[in-house]
Design a protein around this motif. Structure first.
Motif, short mmCIF file in Angstrom:
data_model
loop_
_atom_site.label_atom_id
_atom_site.label_comp_id
_atom_site.label_asym_id
_atom_site.label_seq_id
_atom_site.Cartn_x
_atom_site.Cartn_y
_atom_site.Cartn_z
N VAL A 199 45.91 38.12 46.71
CA VAL A 199 45.97 36.99 47.65
C VAL A 199 45.74 35.72 46.85
CG1 VAL A 199 45.00 35.91 49.70
CG2 VAL A 199 45.08 38.41 49.55
N GLN A 200 46.74 34.86 46.83
CA GLN A 200 46.64 33.61 46.09
C GLN A 200 46.22 32.48 47.03
OE1 GLN A 200 50.30 32.89 43.98
NE2 GLN A 200 50.30 34.89 43.01
N LEU A 201 45.46 31.54 46.50
CA LEU A 201 45.01 30.39 47.29
C LEU A 201 45.20 29.12 46.49
CD1 LEU A 201 43.64 29.57 49.99
CD2 LEU A 201 41.46 29.63 48.76
N ASP A 202 45.90 28.16 47.07
CA ASP A 202 46.16 26.89 46.41
C ASP A 202 45.91 25.77 47.41
OD1 ASP A 202 47.05 25.04 44.46
OD2 ASP A 202 49.05 25.03 45.36
N VAL A 203 45.03 24.84 47.07
CA VAL A 203 44.69 23.73 47.96
C VAL A 203 45.33 22.45 47.45
CG1 VAL A 203 42.83 22.41 49.02
CG2 VAL A 203 42.51 24.85 48.55
N GLN A 204 46.18 21.86 48.25
CA GLN A 204 46.85 20.61 47.91
C GLN A 204 46.88 19.70 49.13
OE1 GLN A 204 47.98 19.71 44.92
NE2 GLN A 204 47.68 21.67 43.87
N ASP A 205 46.39 18.47 48.96
CA ASP A 205 46.46 17.46 50.02
C ASP A 205 45.89 17.96 51.34
OD1 ASP A 205 47.76 15.67 48.27
OD2 ASP A 205 49.70 16.59 48.71
N GLY A 206 44.78 18.68 51.24
CA GLY A 206 44.09 19.13 52.44
C GLY A 206 44.59 20.43 53.02
N VAL A 207 45.72 20.95 52.53
CA VAL A 207 46.29 22.20 53.03
C VAL A 207 45.96 23.33 52.07
CG1 VAL A 207 48.39 23.44 53.66
CG2 VAL A 207 48.17 21.00 54.18
N ALA A 208 45.34 24.39 52.58
CA ALA A 208 45.08 25.59 51.78
C ALA A 208 46.23 26.57 52.02
CB ALA A 208 43.75 26.23 52.17
N ALA B 201 39.39 34.42 50.25
CA ALA B 201 40.14 33.20 50.54
C ALA B 201 39.67 32.56 51.83
CB ALA B 201 41.63 33.51 50.61
N ALA B 202 39.39 33.37 52.84
CA ALA B 202 38.92 32.84 54.12
C ALA B 202 37.57 32.15 53.97
CB ALA B 202 38.83 33.96 55.15
N LEU B 203 36.70 32.72 53.15
CA LEU B 203 35.39 32.11 52.92
C LEU B 203 35.52 30.75 52.24
CD1 LEU B 203 33.39 35.26 51.81
CD2 LEU B 203 33.03 33.95 53.91
N VAL B 204 36.44 30.65 51.29
CA VAL B 204 36.69 29.36 50.64
C VAL B 204 37.22 28.36 51.65
CG1 VAL B 204 38.10 28.15 48.94
CG2 VAL B 204 37.04 30.33 48.34
N CYS B 205 38.21 28.77 52.43
CA CYS B 205 38.81 27.86 53.41
C CYS B 205 37.79 27.38 54.42
CB CYS B 205 39.96 28.56 54.13
SG CYS B 205 41.40 28.88 53.08
N GLU B 206 36.90 28.27 54.82
CA GLU B 206 35.88 27.93 55.81
C GLU B 206 34.88 26.91 55.26
OE1 GLU B 206 33.02 30.57 58.67
OE2 GLU B 206 32.83 30.91 56.50
N SER C 174 50.28 38.48 48.11
CA SER C 174 51.04 38.52 46.86
C SER C 174 51.20 39.93 46.30
CB SER C 174 50.38 37.61 45.83
OG SER C 174 50.26 36.29 46.32
N ARG C 175 51.55 40.86 47.16
CA ARG C 175 51.92 42.20 46.72
C ARG C 175 53.33 42.52 47.23
NH1 ARG C 175 48.67 46.87 48.45
NH2 ARG C 175 49.34 47.90 46.53
N PRO C 176 54.32 41.72 46.86
CA PRO C 176 55.66 41.90 47.44
C PRO C 176 56.26 43.26 47.16
CG PRO C 176 55.73 40.44 45.53
CD PRO C 176 54.29 40.64 45.86
N GLU C 177 55.88 43.87 46.05
CA GLU C 177 56.45 45.18 45.70
C GLU C 177 56.03 46.26 46.69
OE1 GLU C 177 52.41 44.95 43.86
OE2 GLU C 177 54.12 43.60 44.07
N THR C 178 54.97 46.03 47.47
CA THR C 178 54.50 46.98 48.48
C THR C 178 54.75 46.48 49.90
OG1 THR C 178 52.26 46.06 48.68
CG2 THR C 178 52.65 47.64 46.91
N GLY C 179 55.50 45.40 50.04
CA GLY C 179 55.65 44.78 51.36
C GLY C 179 54.37 44.10 51.79
N ASN C 180 53.53 43.73 50.81
CA ASN C 180 52.22 43.12 51.09
C ASN C 180 51.35 44.02 51.97
OD1 ASN C 180 52.69 40.56 49.64
ND2 ASN C 180 54.26 40.26 51.20
#
Length: 261
Positions: A5-14, A38-43, A19-25
């Motif tokens: 699970v990737q997390l990128d924060v830009q301009d207020g949007v997380a 990721a949820a804990l960071v966003c919170e 990110s496991r496309p080979e397994t259908g995530n």
């Protein structure tokens, strides 16, 4: 974060990306743990003002990692308990945080992926997306909040149809019954989702957080209780910096600046 699970924060949007496309995530322990982290960071991160959840590849999330379940053998119940412990805590954090959530369903959403797909305050889907519960075919029962969310979104009858008949519906049907907010052409989904998440990032975060809480509370409360909660909330909002800025901007006929508050 982990690689699942990737997390990128830009301009207020997380931007939170499965990110496991080979397994259908598929939801493995790594994915469940990654979602929780990721949820804990966003919170907790004040730089985050809205969250956009999407996925890599051609599927959004095909549900639990059935291969891992099979490999666990007699240990499957323990594996499932561990997986859902992280997954469900992530769902709660995403639902209860004081930041709006947009989901961008770029492909198939099944099992736990269905619950994640419809968790968004704004749930958007590509025209090619498909939705199915999938649990019955495996002899399993729903998770990721599906039995709580679906009746509230589409009514008991439609929830019974989706969870018991295991019907697969397309994005247009999902929009028609209220399972998602809006459908876009596949090549437009990412930009449309980011536009809405960016718009929400500029909105009054704490007021919208209270609004999210009120909407969830309304599902269980009677009218009088809900009115009292609304009265308390709007009074608190009126005394907040956001409330003062919004009112001042309206009177001055300018756009409110909530982003720095």
């Amino acid at each position: 974060m982990n690689a699942a699970v990737q997390l990128d924060v830009q301009d207020g949007v997380a931007l939170m990306t499965l990110s496991r496309p080979e397994t259908g995530n598929a939801v493995s322990q790594d994915v469940a743990d990654g979602l929780l982290a990721a949820a804990l960071v966003c919170e907790s991160d004040d730089k985050v003002r809205s969250v956009l959840l999407t996925a890599q590849g051609t599927a959004f999330c095909v549900g639990g990692d059935v291969r891992a379940f099979a490999e666990a053998g007699d240990g499957m119940p323990t594996l499932v308990r561990s997986l859902t412990a992280s997954l469900h805590m992530a769902v709660v954090r995403l639902a209860r945080m004081d930041k709006p959530l947009v989901t961008a369903v770029n492909g198939a959403a099944a099992g736990a992926g269905l619950g994640l797909a419809v968790l968004g305050d704004i749930a958007l889907a590509a025209r090619s997306a498909k939705f199915t519960s999938a649990y019955g075919a495996l002899g399993l029962t729903p998770d990721a909040g599906a039995t709580w969310l679906l009746p509230r979104l589409v009514g008991l009858r439609q929830a019974q149809r989706l969870l018991l008949l295991n019907e697969r519906i397309d994005a247009v049907e999902a929009e028609r019954i209220g399972l998602i907010t809006q459908v876009f052409e596949d090549d437009a989904l990412a930009a449309e989702a980011l536009e809405r998440a960016s718009r929400l990032a500029k909105a009054p975060r704490r007021a919208f957080g209270r609004t999210r809480g009120l909407l969830y509370a309304a599902m269980a409360n009677g009218l009088e209780t809900q009115l009292e909660l609304e009265a308390q909330s709007i009074a608190e909002a009126a005394g907040s910096r956001e409330g003062r800025e919004g009112v001042a901007a309206f009177v001055s006929r300018r756009s409110a600046d909530f982003g720095s508050i």
